[in-house]
Design an enzyme around this catalytic site. Structure first.
Site, PDB file in Angstrom:
ATOM      1  N   GLU A  79      16.537 -19.488  -7.051  1.00 16.49           N
ATOM      2  CA  GLU A  79      17.483 -19.021  -8.060  1.00 16.49           C
ATOM      3  C   GLU A  79      18.698 -18.331  -7.422  1.00 16.49           C
ATOM      4  O   GLU A  79      19.824 -18.592  -7.796  1.00 16.49           O
ATOM      5  CB  GLU A  79      16.758 -18.045  -9.000  1.00 16.49           C
ATOM      6  CG  GLU A  79      17.624 -17.465 -10.089  1.00 16.49           C
ATOM      7  CD  GLU A  79      17.651 -18.350 -11.329  1.00 16.49           C
ATOM      8  OE1 GLU A  79      17.088 -19.460 -11.261  1.00 16.49           O
ATOM      9  OE2 GLU A  79      18.256 -17.938 -12.323  1.00 16.49           O
ATOM     10  N   ASP A  80      18.465 -17.444  -6.483  1.00 18.07           N
ATOM     11  CA  ASP A  80      19.554 -16.595  -5.998  1.00 18.07           C
ATOM     12  C   ASP A  80      20.114 -16.986  -4.637  1.00 18.07           C
ATOM     13  O   ASP A  80      21.200 -16.549  -4.272  1.00 18.07           O
ATOM     14  CB  ASP A  80      19.088 -15.135  -5.936  1.00 18.07           C
ATOM     15  CG  ASP A  80      18.896 -14.565  -7.329  1.00 18.07           C
ATOM     16  OD1 ASP A  80      19.673 -14.941  -8.213  1.00 18.07           O
ATOM     17  OD2 ASP A  80      17.965 -13.765  -7.540  1.00 18.07           O
TER      18      ASP A  80
END
Ligand code: MN
Length: 500
Positions: A79-80
C-alpha cells in the site's frame, strides 16, 4: 535509534517461542520492510518502519506463527511503498504474500461522512441515520467477505490498535472519523471474536475523540473513586484469599480490575448517570484451577458475604455468544461495602482477554503434536463465533458449509470511486453495478474501469474492486446483448422495459 530498540524488543519476545531459524527470517523481513519504506515518515515524524514494528510486537505478544509476524512487518509495503506482491512471494513465500495482500485490501474499508453522526453534531435525520447504519453493516460484512484467513483480521486489529495509540499525531480533521470507524467496525469485530482486552483498549482510545468533554469528566470522576477504593480492594483481596485457601480452594491469582472508561460511560447512560449505582467500577477477579473450584468459591463467598439480588450471573453454564465464561456476583463485602467479584479458571481468563487469538497460539511442539481433532475443535469454535456475528447482520443467508470465511461467497462488495459500498450477487458485471447506482447511469453506460483500468462490460466484478462507470451525454439505450450477462433483477427488468 527507535527502530533498533523496537526490533530488539520484538526479537526478545519472539525468541521465547520461535526457533533461531525463524528468528533469522524475521530479521530478514525487518530489513526488507525497512528498505522498502526507506525515508518515509509517519505523521508523527518517526520513521515509517516503527509502525509495522509496533504492530508486530503486539502480534508476537499473542504468540502468533512466524508467517503472521513477517506479514505484520510487511503489512504496509504494498500500500505505502509500492512493493510488488511477487517480490514478497519470492522472498517470504505464498502464505506471507496472501496475508499482506489481505491486509492491503482491507485498507479500502473506510467509513465516510461520519463526522455528522458524532454526538456533538446531532443533526440525526432519520434517513441519514438509516443510511449510516446501512453503510456500517455493509462494511462489517465486507470485512468478512474479503478475509479468507483469520490471521488477516488479527493483523488488521493490531494495526488499528497502534494507529489509535498514535492518533494524536494525525491531522485533527481525520481523527474523529478514524475514531468513529474504530467504534463502529473494529470494536464489534473484536467483540465478536471474544477479544475483550483489545476491544476495551480500542474503545478507550477512541473515546476522547468522540466526546472529549465527557471523556475528561469521566476520567476525573473515576480516578477519584478508584483511588478511594484502592486501599479497600487491597485489604479485601487479602481476606478473600486467606478465606478461600483455608477452605481448600486454591487461588492462582487475585487482582482488582477497573472498568474500561468507555463501557462505564455507556453504562452510565443507561443508569441516568448515577455512578453510585455502578457496582462494577472496580471489581475483584479470582482465578482458580477448575470449574468446580469456581462454583465452590462462589458458594463460600455467598456463605460469608450476602449477595445482591439479581446480580449473580453464571456465564460458565451459559457462556456469552462470543465465548466469554465467568461467574459474576455482587456482594455486601467487608464493612458492608458493595463490590463485584468475578471468578474464572485460567483458561476462561485467556479466552476472555484474547478470544480467538488464544486459539491461534503458535508453538512448534504443539504444531507437531496437535491432533486433527484439536484442530477441528478450534475451527468449530471459530465457526460458532462467526455464526453469532452473522446472526447480528440483518440478512442471514444460510450458513455455508465452508470451513473458513466464505460466508458471503454468493455476494460481493465493491466500491464507487467515492468509497460507497455496493452489494451485488456474485458474478455481477459493471452493468449491474451501473444500474445499482441509478437506472439512468445504467442506460447511459458505455464503459467501465476497475481500479483505473478499462474493462469490458461483461467482466465479473471481484470483492473490493473500485468501479468507475463511463457514461455518455448523448441519448443512449441499453444493448440487447447485456441481457446475456447481467445478474441482477433490477438491471434485467430495466433493460427489457427500455428495449420493448
Ligand atoms: Mn498499518
Amino acid at each position: 535509534m527507535l527502530e533498533q530498540k523496537l526490533f530488539q524488543q520484538l526479537k526478545r519476545i519472539a525468541s521465547s517461542y520461535l526457533a533461531p531459524k525463524e528468528l533469522a527470517r524475521l530479521e530478514e523481513a525487518y530489513n526488507f520492510a525497512k528498505l522498502q519504506h526507506g525515508e518515509t515518515q509517519r505523521e508523527s515524524g518517526e520513521p515509517y518502519i516503527t509502525h509495522p514494528l509496533a504492530v508486530t510486537i503486539k502480534l508476537a505478544k499473542s504468540e502468533l506463527d512466524p508467517d503472521t509476524l513477517i506479514a505484520g512487518l510487511l503489512h504496509d509495503t504494498i500500500e505505502d511503498a509500492n512493493t510488488k506482491p511477487e517480490l514478497i512471494r519470492e522472498k517470504f513465500g505464498p502464505e506471507v504474500e496472501k496475508l499482506v495482500l489481505g491486509v492491503t485490501k482491507l485498507a479500502r474499508i473506510k467509513l465516510r461522512n461520519s463526522n455528522r453522526f458524532l454526538p456533538q453534531f446531532i443533526t440525526r435525520r432519520r434517513e441519514e441515520q438509516q443510511a449510516f447504519s446501512r453503510q456500517v453493516e455493509s462494511l462489517r460484512k465486507m470485512l468478512l467477505a474479503m478475509t479468507d484467513d483469520i490471521r488477516i483480521i488479527l493483523i488488521k486489529l493490531a494495526d488499528r490498535l497502534h494507529n489509535m495509540e498514535t492518533l494524536d499525531a494525525v491531522r485533527p480533521d481525520k481523527r474523529a472519523r478514524i475514531a468513529q470507524e474504530t467504534l463502529e467496525i473494529y470494536v464489534p469485530l473484536a467483540n465478536r471474536l471474544g477479544m475483550g482486552e483489545i476491544r476495551g483498549q480500542l474503545q478507550d482510545l477512541a473515546f476522547p475523540y468522540i466526546d472529549p468533554s465527557e471523556y475528561t469528566r469521566l476520567k476525573k470522576l473515576t480516578e477519584h473513586r478508584v483511588n478511594e477504593k484502592e486501599a479497600y480492594i487491597k485489604r479485601f483481596k487479602r481476606v478473600l484469599k486467606a478465606y478461600l485457601e483455608s477452605e481448600h480452594v486454591q487461588v492462582l491469582d487475585i487482582h482488582g480490575r477497573v472498568k474500561h472508561l468507555y463501557s462505564l460511560w455507556r453504562k452510565l447512560n443507561r443508569y441516568q448517570s448515577d455512578l453510585s449505582k455502578i457496582y462494577d467500577l472496580v471489581a475483584i477477579r479470582i482465578i482458580v484451577p477448575t470449574t468446580k473450584d469456581c462454583y465452590q468459591a462462589l458458594g463460600l463467598i455467598h456463605s460469608r458475604w450476602n449477595p445482591l439480588l439479581g446480580r449473580i450471573k453464571d456465564y460458565i453454564a451459559t457462556p456469552k455468544p462470543n465465548g466469554y465464561q465467568s461467574l459474576h456476583t455482587t456482594v455486601f463485602g467487608l464493612d458492608g461495602e458493595i463490590i463485584e467479584i468475578q471468578i474464572r479458571t485460567q483458561q476462561m481468563h485467556e479466552q476472555a482477554e484474547h478470544g480467538i487469538a488464544a486459539h491461534w497460539h503458535y508453538s512448534e511442539a504443539r504444531e507437531a503434536k496437535q491432533t486433527a481433532q484439536q484442530e477441528s475443535q478450534d475451527k468449530i469454535e471459530w465457526l460458532k463465533q462467526l455464526k453469532e456475528w452473522q446472526k447480528q447482520l440483518s440478512d442471514p443467508n444460510e450458513l455455508k458449509k465452508a470451513l473458513q470465511l466464505d460466508f458471503f461467497s454468493d455476494q460481493i462488495f465493491v466500491f464507487t470511486p467515492q468509497g460507497d459500498v455496493i452489494n451485488l450477487p456474485a458474478g455481477a458485471t459493471p452493468i449491474d453495478f451501473a444500474y445499482a447506482i441509478h437506472s439512468d447511469v445504467g442506460d447511459a453506460c458505455v464503459g467501465a474501469k476497475v481500479d483505473g483500468k478499462i474493462i469490458t462490460l461483461d467482466t465479473e466484478l471481484k470483492n473490493g474492486d473500485i468501479i468507475e462507470i463511463i457514461t455518455t451525454n448523448k441519448k443512449h439505450r441499453p444493448k440487447r446483448d447485456w441481457l446475456k450477462f447481467v445478474k441482477t433483477h433490477k438491471a434485467r427488468s430495466r433493460i427489457k422495459s427500455k428495449l420493448s
